[in-house]
Scaffold this motif. Structure first.
Motif, PDB file in Angstrom:
ATOM      1  N   GLY A   1     -11.595  -8.210   3.598  1.00 34.85           N
ATOM      2  CA  GLY A   1     -10.266  -7.627   3.449  1.00 34.85           C
ATOM      3  C   GLY A   1     -10.223  -6.122   3.644  1.00 34.85           C
ATOM      4  O   GLY A   1      -9.126  -5.528   3.624  1.00 34.85           O
ATOM      5  N   TRP A   2     -11.391  -5.505   3.828  1.00 42.70           N
ATOM      6  CA  TRP A   2     -11.435  -4.047   3.884  1.00 42.70           C
ATOM      7  C   TRP A   2     -10.789  -3.454   5.145  1.00 42.70           C
ATOM      8  O   TRP A   2     -10.029  -2.474   5.049  1.00 42.70           O
ATOM      9  N   PRO A   3     -11.026  -3.977   6.346  1.00 43.14           N
ATOM     10  CA  PRO A   3     -10.425  -3.342   7.535  1.00 43.14           C
ATOM     11  C   PRO A   3      -8.904  -3.243   7.457  1.00 43.14           C
ATOM     12  O   PRO A   3      -8.328  -2.198   7.788  1.00 43.14           O
ATOM     13  N   ALA A   4      -8.247  -4.302   7.011  1.00 41.46           N
ATOM     14  CA  ALA A   4      -6.787  -4.272   6.907  1.00 41.46           C
ATOM     15  C   ALA A   4      -6.337  -3.291   5.831  1.00 41.46           C
ATOM     16  O   ALA A   4      -5.324  -2.592   6.005  1.00 41.46           O
ATOM     17  N   TYR A   5      -7.076  -3.226   4.733  1.00 38.45           N
ATOM     18  CA  TYR A   5      -6.738  -2.290   3.662  1.00 38.45           C
ATOM     19  C   TYR A   5      -6.883  -0.852   4.147  1.00 38.45           C
ATOM     20  O   TYR A   5      -6.005  -0.010   3.931  1.00 38.45           O
ATOM     21  N   GLU A   6      -7.972  -0.579   4.827  1.00 39.16           N
ATOM     22  CA  GLU A   6      -8.187   0.785   5.318  1.00 39.16           C
ATOM     23  C   GLU A   6      -7.102   1.187   6.310  1.00 39.16           C
ATOM     24  O   GLU A   6      -6.585   2.312   6.269  1.00 39.16           O
ATOM     25  N   ALA A   7      -6.733   0.264   7.183  1.00 35.73           N
ATOM     26  CA  ALA A   7      -5.678   0.559   8.155  1.00 35.73           C
ATOM     27  C   ALA A   7      -4.362   0.861   7.444  1.00 35.73           C
ATOM     28  O   ALA A   7      -3.629   1.786   7.821  1.00 35.73           O
ATOM     29  N   ALA A   8      -4.059   0.095   6.393  1.00 37.17           N
ATOM     30  CA  ALA A   8      -2.820   0.309   5.646  1.00 37.17           C
ATOM     31  C   ALA A   8      -2.854   1.630   4.886  1.00 37.17           C
ATOM     32  O   ALA A   8      -1.842   2.337   4.801  1.00 37.17           O
ATOM     33  N   LEU A   9      -4.015   1.980   4.332  1.00 38.15           N
ATOM     34  CA  LEU A   9      -4.148   3.257   3.627  1.00 38.15           C
ATOM     35  C   LEU A   9      -3.924   4.432   4.575  1.00 38.15           C
ATOM     36  O   LEU A   9      -3.226   5.403   4.235  1.00 38.15           O
ATOM     37  N   LYS A  10      -4.508   4.333   5.755  1.00 37.19           N
ATOM     38  CA  LYS A  10      -4.346   5.404   6.739  1.00 37.19           C
ATOM     39  C   LYS A  10      -2.891   5.517   7.186  1.00 37.19           C
ATOM     40  O   LYS A  10      -2.341   6.620   7.278  1.00 37.19           O
ATOM     41  N   LYS A  11      -2.277   4.392   7.442  1.00 36.21           N
ATOM     42  CA  LYS A  11      -0.889   4.386   7.907  1.00 36.21           C
ATOM     43  C   LYS A  11       0.049   4.975   6.855  1.00 36.21           C
ATOM     44  O   LYS A  11       0.999   5.703   7.184  1.00 36.21           O
ATOM     45  N   ALA A  12      -0.233   4.687   5.574  1.00 37.88           N
ATOM     46  CA  ALA A  12       0.624   5.156   4.484  1.00 37.88           C
ATOM     47  C   ALA A  12       0.300   6.582   4.052  1.00 37.88           C
ATOM     48  O   ALA A  12       1.037   7.169   3.251  1.00 37.88           O
ATOM     49  N   GLY A  13      -0.791   7.117   4.544  1.00 39.30           N
ATOM     50  CA  GLY A  13      -1.173   8.474   4.163  1.00 39.30           C
ATOM     51  C   GLY A  13      -1.699   8.583   2.743  1.00 39.30           C
ATOM     52  O   GLY A  13      -1.614   9.652   2.128  1.00 39.30           O
ATOM     53  N   VAL A  14      -2.267   7.493   2.221  1.00 42.94           N
ATOM     54  CA  VAL A  14      -2.835   7.510   0.874  1.00 42.94           C
ATOM     55  C   VAL A  14      -4.170   8.248   0.911  1.00 42.94           C
ATOM     56  O   VAL A  14      -4.990   8.034   1.810  1.00 42.94           O
ATOM     57  N   ARG A  15      -4.398   9.113  -0.076  1.00 41.64           N
ATOM     58  CA  ARG A  15      -5.671   9.818  -0.153  1.00 41.64           C
ATOM     59  C   ARG A  15      -6.732   8.862  -0.664  1.00 41.64           C
ATOM     60  O   ARG A  15      -6.610   8.321  -1.767  1.00 41.64           O
ATOM     61  N   TYR A  16      -7.775   8.648   0.122  1.00 42.96           N
ATOM     62  CA  TYR A  16      -8.830   7.739  -0.309  1.00 42.96           C
ATOM     63  C   TYR A  16     -10.174   8.188   0.252  1.00 42.96           C
ATOM     64  O   TYR A  16     -10.252   8.857   1.283  1.00 42.96           O
ATOM     65  N   THR A  17     -11.224   7.797  -0.453  1.00 42.71           N
ATOM     66  CA  THR A  17     -12.599   7.926   0.022  1.00 42.71           C
ATOM     67  C   THR A  17     -13.254   6.576  -0.205  1.00 42.71           C
ATOM     68  O   THR A  17     -13.105   5.984  -1.285  1.00 42.71           O
TER      69      THR A  17
ATOM     70  N   VAL B   1       0.805  -1.219   0.000  1.00 34.52           N
ATOM     71  CA  VAL B   1       0.000   0.000   0.000  1.00 34.52           C
ATOM     72  C   VAL B   1       0.844   1.279   0.000  1.00 34.52           C
ATOM     73  O   VAL B   1       0.490   2.252  -0.682  1.00 34.52           O
ATOM     74  N   PRO B   2       1.977   1.334   0.713  1.00 33.10           N
ATOM     75  CA  PRO B   2       2.773   2.568   0.683  1.00 33.10           C
ATOM     76  C   PRO B   2       3.302   2.946  -0.697  1.00 33.10           C
ATOM     77  O   PRO B   2       3.738   4.088  -0.901  1.00 33.10           O
ATOM     78  N   LYS B   3       3.255   2.022  -1.661  1.00 28.61           N
ATOM     79  CA  LYS B   3       3.709   2.334  -3.021  1.00 28.61           C
ATOM     80  C   LYS B   3       2.705   3.201  -3.778  1.00 28.61           C
ATOM     81  O   LYS B   3       3.040   3.804  -4.793  1.00 28.61           O
ATOM     82  N   ILE B   4       1.484   3.265  -3.296  1.00 30.85           N
ATOM     83  CA  ILE B   4       0.414   3.960  -4.005  1.00 30.85           C
ATOM     84  C   ILE B   4       0.574   5.479  -3.894  1.00 30.85           C
ATOM     85  O   ILE B   4       0.710   6.028  -2.805  1.00 30.85           O
ATOM     86  N   LYS B   5       0.543   6.136  -5.047  1.00 32.79           N
ATOM     87  CA  LYS B   5       0.536   7.596  -5.102  1.00 32.79           C
ATOM     88  C   LYS B   5      -0.812   8.136  -5.581  1.00 32.79           C
ATOM     89  O   LYS B   5      -1.102   9.320  -5.421  1.00 32.79           O
ATOM     90  N   ALA B   6      -1.608   7.283  -6.175  1.00 34.08           N
ATOM     91  CA  ALA B   6      -2.899   7.691  -6.718  1.00 34.08           C
ATOM     92  C   ALA B   6      -3.877   8.034  -5.607  1.00 34.08           C
ATOM     93  O   ALA B   6      -3.748   7.585  -4.467  1.00 34.08           O
ATOM     94  N   SER B   7      -4.881   8.833  -5.963  1.00 36.75           N
ATOM     95  CA  SER B   7      -6.047   9.014  -5.107  1.00 36.75           C
ATOM     96  C   SER B   7      -7.020   7.870  -5.392  1.00 36.75           C
ATOM     97  O   SER B   7      -7.152   7.435  -6.544  1.00 36.75           O
ATOM     98  N   LEU B   8      -7.679   7.375  -4.355  1.00 38.79           N
ATOM     99  CA  LEU B   8      -8.565   6.223  -4.494  1.00 38.79           C
ATOM    100  C   LEU B   8     -10.005   6.588  -4.146  1.00 38.79           C
ATOM    101  O   LEU B   8     -10.254   7.340  -3.202  1.00 38.79           O
ATOM    102  N   LEU B   9     -10.936   6.025  -4.905  1.00 39.02           N
ATOM    103  CA  LEU B   9     -12.358   6.076  -4.584  1.00 39.02           C
ATOM    104  C   LEU B   9     -12.835   4.636  -4.576  1.00 39.02           C
ATOM    105  O   LEU B   9     -12.809   3.961  -5.621  1.00 39.02           O
ATOM    106  N   ILE B  10     -13.247   4.158  -3.419  1.00 38.47           N
ATOM    107  CA  ILE B  10     -13.506   2.734  -3.223  1.00 38.47           C
ATOM    108  C   ILE B  10     -14.995   2.502  -2.992  1.00 38.47           C
ATOM    109  O   ILE B  10     -15.593   3.100  -2.093  1.00 38.47           O
ATOM    110  N   HIS B  11     -15.599   1.628  -3.811  1.00 39.55           N
ATOM    111  CA  HIS B  11     -17.022   1.308  -3.706  1.00 39.55           C
ATOM    112  C   HIS B  11     -17.171  -0.150  -3.264  1.00 39.55           C
ATOM    113  O   HIS B  11     -16.707  -1.062  -3.961  1.00 39.55           O
ATOM    114  N   ASN B  12     -17.832  -0.372  -2.135  1.00 42.34           N
ATOM    115  CA  ASN B  12     -18.100  -1.721  -1.650  1.00 42.34           C
ATOM    116  C   ASN B  12     -19.584  -1.905  -1.355  1.00 42.34           C
ATOM    117  O   ASN B  12     -20.310  -0.931  -1.140  1.00 42.34           O
ATOM    118  N   ALA B  13     -20.019  -3.158  -1.320  1.00 39.72           N
ATOM    119  CA  ALA B  13     -21.424  -3.483  -1.104  1.00 39.72           C
ATOM    120  C   ALA B  13     -21.607  -4.178   0.246  1.00 39.72           C
ATOM    121  O   ALA B  13     -20.774  -4.996   0.650  1.00 39.72           O
TER     122      ALA B  13
END
Length: 298
Positions: free
Chosen positions: A240-256, A219-231
Motif C-alpha cells: 500500500g505504500w506507493p499509492a500512499y506516497e503518491a497521495a501524500l505528495k499530491k496533497a503536499g503533506v509533510r512526510y519523511t 490524505v488531503p485531510k492530514i495537517k500533521a507532519s508524518l514520520l513513516i517507518h516500514n520494513a
C-alpha cells in the motif's frame, strides 16, 4: 542462552509467523505449515514458542523506575465503548505542562511491550498515554494469543472512536500543553494514520511503524507532519505504500519515510526474534528527534 534473531529462521517461516500473528492463519494452520521447517529436534510447536513474544526481554524502563511517574487512567469514549482505560506516564520531575504522545498498541491490546514503550516516551520528556482497546473486555489478558482473539471480537469502528477519544482526552489533560503526537505499531501504525486523518486539528505529528495506510482520498485531510517507518520484508504493508506516497505528495503533506533493509514487520518489538536491534534503535532515535522538532518547538 543466546537471544535468537530473524537470521536464525528461514524468511518463509518468518512470513508464516507474520500471517499467524495477524490472524490470516490459525494455530493449527501454522503448525501444519511450519512442520516442514522442523529439524534438529525442534517441533513446529517449539518453533512457534521461539517466535512468540518473551516479555522478559522488553523491559527497558522498569515499572518502578524513579525517573518516570506512571499510573492507569480512565477516560470517556461516548462514541466508542463508553469507559476506557490506559497507561499514563510522564517524567517524575516534570513541573510544567508537557507535549502529549499517544502510544497505540498492536492487534493484541496493551501488552508489557507497549506499556514499556509508553514509559520510554515519558522518559524522553512527554506526557505519554497508551490506551488499551481490550479494556471493555477486561483488559489485556496476559497472553498475546488470547489478546489477539479478544481484539478481533471488538467492533473496528468502535475501537477507532476509542482512540479518537483518547487523543482528545490527552490534548486537554491538565498536564498537557496541547501539542499532541501519536506513535503506533502494526495495528497502531494504521491507527496513527487514521488519527492524522480524523483529527487534523489535534494531531501535529504522527509516526506509524509498519501501519496500514489510509484511503488516498482521505490524505488531503492530514495537517500533521508524518514520520513513516516500514520494513523491507513486510509485503502486506508495503503493497500500500506507493499509492500512499503518491497521495501524500499530491496533497503536499509533510512526510519523511524510511525503509529498513532486511527488517521484518514488528522489527521494533524487542520481545520476539523479528526484533532488529539496529533498525529499532535508529527508528526510535528518529522518532524522538521528530517529536522534539514538531512538538517541543511549538
Amino acid at each position: 542462552m543466546k537471544r535468537q534473531t530473524a537470521a536464525d529462521f528461514p524468511q518463509d517461516l518468518l512470513n508464516l509467523y507474520d500471517d499467524y500473528a495477524h490472524g490470516r492463519v490459525d494455530r493449527r494452520g501454522f503448525l501444519e505449515r511450519a512442520s516442514r521447517f522442523a529439524a534438529g529436534g525442534l517441533t513446529a510447536a517449539a518453533l512457534l514458542d521461539l517466535l512468540s513474544p518473551n516479555y522478559a526481554l522488553a523491559e527497558q524502563v522498569k515499572k518502578d523506575d524513579p525517573r518516570v511517574q506512571s499510573a492507569f487512567a480512565d477516560y470517556d469514549s461516548p462514541q466508542g465503548a463508553g469507559k476506557m482505560r490506559g497507561l499514563l506516564a510522564k517524567p517524575a520531575k516534570a513541573t510544567d505542562k508537557l507535549p502529549g504522545v499517544l502510544v497505540i498498541h498492536e492487534n493484541r491490546g496493551l501488552n508489557p511491550y507497549i506499556e514499556d514503550v509508553t514509559r520510554r516516551v515519558a522518559l524522553a520528556g512527554y506526557l505519554a498515554f497508551g490506551p488499551d482497546a481490550l479494556f471493555p473486555l477486561g483488559g489485556y489478558p496476559g497472553n498475546d494469543d488470547k489478546g489477539r482473539e479478544m481484539q478481533a471480537k471488538r467492533d473496528p469502528a468502535q475501537m477507532t472512536e476509542d482512540f479518537v477519544a483518547a487523543a482528545k482526552w490527552l490534548a486537554t489533560h491538565t498536564d498537557c500543553n496541547g501539542q499532541v503526537g501519536v506513535v503506533g505499531f502494526c495495528y497502531g501504525g494504521g491507527m496513527a494514520n487514521t488519527l492524522a486523518v480524523r483529527l487534523p486539528d489535534v494531531i501535529r505529528a504522527a509516526v506509524p511503524f509498519y501501519g496500514r495506510q489510509p484511503a488516498a482520498e482521505d490524505v488531503p485531510k492530514i495537517k500533521a507532519s508524518l514520520l513513516i517507518h516500514n520494513a523491507e520484508h513486510d509485503a502486506k504493508v508495503n503493497e500500500g505504500w506507493p499509492a500512499y506516497e503518491a497521495a501524500l505528495k499530491k496533497a503536499g503533506v509533510r512526510y519523511t519515510a524510511h525503509m529498513y533493509p532486511g527488517a521484518n514487520h514488528g522489527f521494533h518489538n524487542d520481545t520476539t526474534p523479528r526484533y532488529d536491534e539496529a533498525a529499532a534503535k535508529l527508528a526510535w532515535d528518529r522518532t524522538i528527534a521528530f517529536f522534539d522538532e514538531i512538538l517541543k518547538a511549538g
